[in-house]
Design a protein around this motif. Structure first.
Motif, PDB file in Angstrom:
ATOM      1  N   GLN A 177       3.600 -38.913  -4.187  1.00 55.72           N
ATOM      2  CA  GLN A 177       2.308 -39.006  -4.875  1.00 55.72           C
ATOM      3  C   GLN A 177       1.572 -37.675  -4.957  1.00 55.72           C
ATOM      4  OE1 GLN A 177      -0.044 -42.600  -3.922  1.00 55.72           O
ATOM      5  NE2 GLN A 177       1.704 -43.276  -2.715  1.00 55.72           N
TER       6      GLN A 177
ATOM      7  N   PRO B 200       6.157 -49.327  -7.553  1.00 54.43           N
ATOM      8  CA  PRO B 200       5.023 -49.985  -6.899  1.00 54.43           C
ATOM      9  C   PRO B 200       5.223 -50.147  -5.393  1.00 54.43           C
ATOM     10  CG  PRO B 200       6.332 -51.577  -8.119  1.00 54.43           C
ATOM     11  CD  PRO B 200       6.887 -50.232  -8.451  1.00 54.43           C
TER      12      PRO B 200
ATOM     13  N   GLY C 186       5.231 -45.886  -4.326  1.00 55.88           N
ATOM     14  CA  GLY C 186       4.294 -44.979  -4.965  1.00 55.88           C
ATOM     15  C   GLY C 186       4.956 -43.727  -5.517  1.00 55.88           C
TER      16      GLY C 186
ATOM     17  N   TRP D 267       7.332 -45.506 -12.276  1.00 56.58           N
ATOM     18  CA  TRP D 267       6.514 -45.444 -11.072  1.00 56.58           C
ATOM     19  C   TRP D 267       6.877 -46.618 -10.188  1.00 56.58           C
ATOM     20  CZ3 TRP D 267       2.780 -48.931  -9.239  1.00 56.58           C
ATOM     21  CH2 TRP D 267       2.112 -48.496  -8.090  1.00 56.58           C
TER      22      TRP D 267
END
Length: 206
Positions: A46, A24, A27, A22
Motif C-alpha cells: 500500500q 481486498p 491491500g 487490487w
C-alpha cells in the motif's frame, strides 16, 4: 482522494503495464506487465513498494507471454488470463497449473477472468464463459454464445449478490447472470448448470 501514490513510473519502454488488480485481502496491488515475448506479475504494497515479482516457472521457463487480465482466488492464488491460457500461481509465486481449455491443449483465447465465492475460476474467451475449479479442472461451459450475451470480453463477480457481470464485445451491453445463490455460497454445494438464463441486460449510456 487527496492522496496519490505512484506505484509504477516508467523510466524506459522495456516493461509495459497491461492489467491491474487490487487485493481486498492483503491491500496489495497486482500488476501484469509485458515486454517482447514475455510477461510478469509484480506485487506492490500500500506504500507503493515492489514486494514480489512472479515471472518464471520452477524450470526457469517464463510463465507469461502477455498478461491480459488478473485476479486473485480465495486461497490467495494469483490467477492470470494470459495470451497463451490461464496461468495460476500460489501467492508465493510457485506455478500451480496452466489451463488451455477443454480438451486439454485446445486453443483458448482468454479474456476477462474472475473468481467466485466457491473459488471457481471463470474465464471468457469471446465465444463462451468457462468454469474451472481452483485446481484447474474443467467444470462446465457456464455460458455459451447467445444473442443476449454476444461476444463475452470481460467478467466481474459481485460478492454481495453472487451475480456474474459479463461485458459484451461488439454488442455494447452488459449482461447480468445468476448461477449460484446465497445458500450455495454458504453451503459450498452448488452444481453449475450450463447456459442459465440472463436476469437482465442493459445498454451503456456512452
Amino acid at each position: 482522494m487527496k492522496t496519490t501514490t505512484t506505484f509504477i513510473e516508467r523510466t524506459d519502454s522495456t516493461w509495459r503495464p497491461r492489467c491491474v488488480y487490487w487485493s481486498p485481502s492483503t491491500g496489495d496491488l497486482l500488476v501484469g506487465m509485458y515486454t517482447i515475448d514475455t510477461g510478469k506479475v509484480t506485487r506492490y504494497n500500500q506504500s507503493g513498494q515492489l514486494t514480489q515479482t512472479i515471472q518464471y516457472h520452477n524450470t526457469g521457463r517464463g510463465l507469461y507471454s502477455i498478461p491480459r487480465y488478473i485476479t486473485e482466488n480465495n486461497n490467495g492464488d494469483v490467477v492470470v488470463s494470459d495470451l497463451s491460457g490461464v496461468v495460476v500461481t500460489e501467492r508465493g509465486g510457485r506455478h500451480r497449473f496452466s489451463y488451455t481449455g477443454p480438451p486439454s491443449g485446445s486453443r483458448l483465447l482468454p479474456c476477462g477472468i474472475c473468481t467466485d465465492a466457491l473459488s471457481h475460476i471463470l474465464v471468457c474467451d469471446v465465444r463462451t464463459v468457462q468454469m474451472i475449479n481452483k485446481d484447474g479442472r474443467f467444470l462446465s461451459h457456464l455460458l455459451t454464445k447467445s444473442q443476449e450475451m454476444g461476444l463475452p470480453r470481460s467478467l466481474s463477480y459481485d460478492v454481495n449478490t453472487h451475480r456474474l457481470w459479463v461485458g459484451s464485445w461488439g454488442h455494447n451491453k452488459v449482461c447480468v447472470y445468476r448461477y449460484i445463490t446465497r445458500q450455495d455460497a454458504l453451503t459450498d454445494e452448488h452444481r453449475p448448470r450450463p447456459d442459465e438464463e440472463a436476469m437482465f441486460s442493459s445498454t451503456p449510456a456512452i
